[in-house]
Design a protein around this motif. Structure first.
Motif: not given
Length: 204
Positions: A107, A110-111, A114-115, A139-141, A145
């Protein structure tokens, strides 16, 4: 490659719903369980039976790995002992570089936040704390999730420690397809039965 540093059938939900009371997060003493509550209300309203599972399962090179020293015979003194998961969880100094390498490879750009660096077979269910085969970025979203999987891990932990589901059955279910395991075990009735207080703790 060297690792870092290195259910019996599902029980009757109606019967289970008449037993048991509240479990405090402090009893579980691990953030896997505490984080699960973040996805609780979503899970109650919106089970993900129709999610495209191929996009939310771990990669093929993450088949899961267990700690061979954890057996059905000793769960009372290991995973079901309050504080066990916290006591064997790898330190952030160990997991952070692993997460960074996976983020850069899978990723890029990416932030980091976010994971979640997740143990496919949770430590609380005898997953290997320091084995790369058990670690993946979740993923946290979105639907299905990390918080949803943490909720499943908590429910399964309770069922295993109550001797309602064998340890190996729980491990195999979450390893094969955690979303199907969620559909089977993390029912609204079970999530409500095993509710607990939320406490913020440092994540992987």
């Amino acid at each position: 490659m060297i690792a870092i540093g290195v259910w019996y059938r599902p029980f009757d939900d109606k019967r289970a719903g008449r037993r048991g009371e509240v479990s405090a997060c402090s009893v579980a003493a691990t953030h896997d369980f505490c984080d699960a509550v973040a996805g609780l209300s979503t899970a109650l309203r919106n089970p993900f039976l129709r999610v495209d599972r191929t996009s939310i399962l771990p990669p093929r090179d993450t088949p899961g790995a267990v700690d061979p020293s954890i057996t059905q015979a000793n769960i009372g003194t290991t995973i079901c002992r309050p504080g066990y998961a916290r006591s064997v969880r790898p330190a952030f100094a160990v997991t952070a570089p692993v997460k960074r390498r996976l983020m850069d490879a899978q990723h890029p750009g990416e932030s980091f936040a976010d994971y979640e660096l997740d143990h496919l077979i949770p430590i609380s269910l005898g997953g290997a704390p320091l084995d790369l085969r058990d670690l993946w970025l979740q993923p946290r979203r979105g639907q299905a999730n990390a918080a949803d999987k943490n909720a499943l891990a908590y429910v399964l932990w309770r069922l295993v420690c109550e001797r309602r589901v064998p340890l190996r059955t729980a491990q195999q279910a979450i390893r094969r397809d955690w979303t199907k395991a969620y559909d089977t075990y993390a029912t609204p009735e079970n999530l409500a039965r095993y509710h607990f207080a939320h406490r913020q703790e440092e994540r992987d």
